[in-house]
Design a protein around this motif. Sequence first.
Motif, PDB file in Angstrom:
ATOM      1  N   ALA A 150      37.325  -0.040   2.127  1.00 15.35           N
ATOM      2  CA  ALA A 150      38.029   0.947   2.946  1.00 15.35           C
ATOM      3  C   ALA A 150      37.673   2.362   2.517  1.00 15.35           C
ATOM      4  N   GLY A 151      37.349   2.562   1.275  1.00 15.71           N
ATOM      5  CA  GLY A 151      37.012   3.884   0.770  1.00 15.71           C
ATOM      6  C   GLY A 151      35.587   4.319   1.068  1.00 15.71           C
ATOM      7  N   CYS A 152      34.748   3.426   1.582  1.00 17.13           N
ATOM      8  CA  CYS A 152      33.348   3.749   1.838  1.00 17.13           C
ATOM      9  C   CYS A 152      33.151   4.648   3.054  1.00 17.13           C
ATOM     10  N   ALA A 153      33.970   4.499   4.050  1.00 19.51           N
ATOM     11  CA  ALA A 153      33.812   5.294   5.266  1.00 19.51           C
ATOM     12  C   ALA A 153      34.452   6.664   5.070  1.00 19.51           C
ATOM     13  N   SER A 154      33.668   7.700   5.307  1.00 22.28           N
ATOM     14  CA  SER A 154      34.175   9.059   5.164  1.00 22.28           C
ATOM     15  C   SER A 154      34.417   9.667   6.540  1.00 22.28           C
ATOM     16  N   ASP A 155      35.505  10.368   6.668  1.00 15.74           N
ATOM     17  CA  ASP A 155      35.817  11.056   7.904  1.00 15.74           C
ATOM     18  C   ASP A 155      35.250  12.471   7.845  1.00 15.74           C
ATOM     19  N   TYR A 156      34.892  12.990   9.005  1.00 19.57           N
ATOM     20  CA  TYR A 156      34.331  14.334   9.106  1.00 19.57           C
ATOM     21  C   TYR A 156      35.124  15.153  10.117  1.00 19.57           C
ATOM     22  N   VAL A 157      35.001  16.457   9.989  1.00 18.85           N
ATOM     23  CA  VAL A 157      35.578  17.394  10.947  1.00 18.85           C
ATOM     24  C   VAL A 157      34.415  18.191  11.528  1.00 18.85           C
ATOM     25  N   ILE A 158      34.342  18.205  12.849  1.00 15.92           N
ATOM     26  CA  ILE A 158      33.320  18.996  13.535  1.00 15.92           C
ATOM     27  C   ILE A 158      34.012  20.240  14.105  1.00 15.92           C
ATOM     28  N   ALA A 159      33.547  21.406  13.688  1.00 14.48           N
ATOM     29  CA  ALA A 159      34.073  22.664  14.215  1.00 14.48           C
ATOM     30  C   ALA A 159      33.112  23.148  15.294  1.00 14.48           C
ATOM     31  N   THR A 160      33.649  23.431  16.474  1.00 14.07           N
ATOM     32  CA  THR A 160      32.816  23.895  17.574  1.00 14.07           C
ATOM     33  C   THR A 160      32.856  25.423  17.653  1.00 14.07           C
ATOM     34  N   LYS A 161      31.900  25.989  18.365  1.00 16.99           N
ATOM     35  CA  LYS A 161      31.812  27.445  18.478  1.00 16.99           C
ATOM     36  C   LYS A 161      32.960  28.037  19.276  1.00 16.99           C
ATOM     37  N   ASP A 162      33.614  27.209  20.117  1.00 17.00           N
ATOM     38  CA  ASP A 162      34.756  27.724  20.878  1.00 17.00           C
ATOM     39  C   ASP A 162      36.082  27.536  20.145  1.00 17.00           C
ATOM     40  N   GLY A 163      36.033  27.095  18.870  1.00 15.55           N
ATOM     41  CA  GLY A 163      37.229  27.027  18.047  1.00 15.55           C
ATOM     42  C   GLY A 163      37.914  25.681  17.973  1.00 15.55           C
ATOM     43  N   ASN A 164      37.390  24.662  18.635  1.00 16.18           N
ATOM     44  CA  ASN A 164      37.998  23.331  18.561  1.00 16.18           C
ATOM     45  C   ASN A 164      37.598  22.624  17.281  1.00 16.18           C
ATOM     46  N   MET A 165      38.477  21.758  16.809  1.00 15.86           N
ATOM     47  CA  MET A 165      38.213  20.929  15.641  1.00 15.86           C
ATOM     48  C   MET A 165      38.264  19.479  16.101  1.00 15.86           C
ATOM     49  N   ILE A 166      37.203  18.722  15.833  1.00 17.27           N
ATOM     50  CA  ILE A 166      37.113  17.330  16.237  1.00 17.27           C
ATOM     51  C   ILE A 166      37.116  16.472  14.981  1.00 17.27           C
ATOM     52  N   LEU A 167      38.057  15.536  14.888  1.00 17.91           N
ATOM     53  CA  LEU A 167      38.114  14.604  13.767  1.00 17.91           C
ATOM     54  C   LEU A 167      37.311  13.362  14.124  1.00 17.91           C
ATOM     55  N   THR A 168      36.500  12.880  13.183  1.00 18.46           N
ATOM     56  CA  THR A 168      35.670  11.708  13.438  1.00 18.46           C
ATOM     57  C   THR A 168      35.948  10.611  12.427  1.00 18.46           C
TER      58      THR A 168
END
Length: 72
Positions: free
Chosen positions: A18-36
Amino acid sequence: MRNRCRLFAALVLAFALAGCASDYVIATKDGNMILTNGKPELDKSTGLIRYEDTQGNVRQINSDQVSQMMKR
């Protein structure tokens, strides 16, 4: 006693996987934050970044719209 050892080993393995998968945050140029879920991947032929969102849907975003990707 043997069953306890097997149960303990199974629990340790489950937590390790369960600890192997890392989550990321994508910040877009229009200010949105996307959790992956997992690391986003760049498709060099199309210029799109492919990622899995928090609900398990596979999505794509143009790499020109991304300002930053951070490990969560």
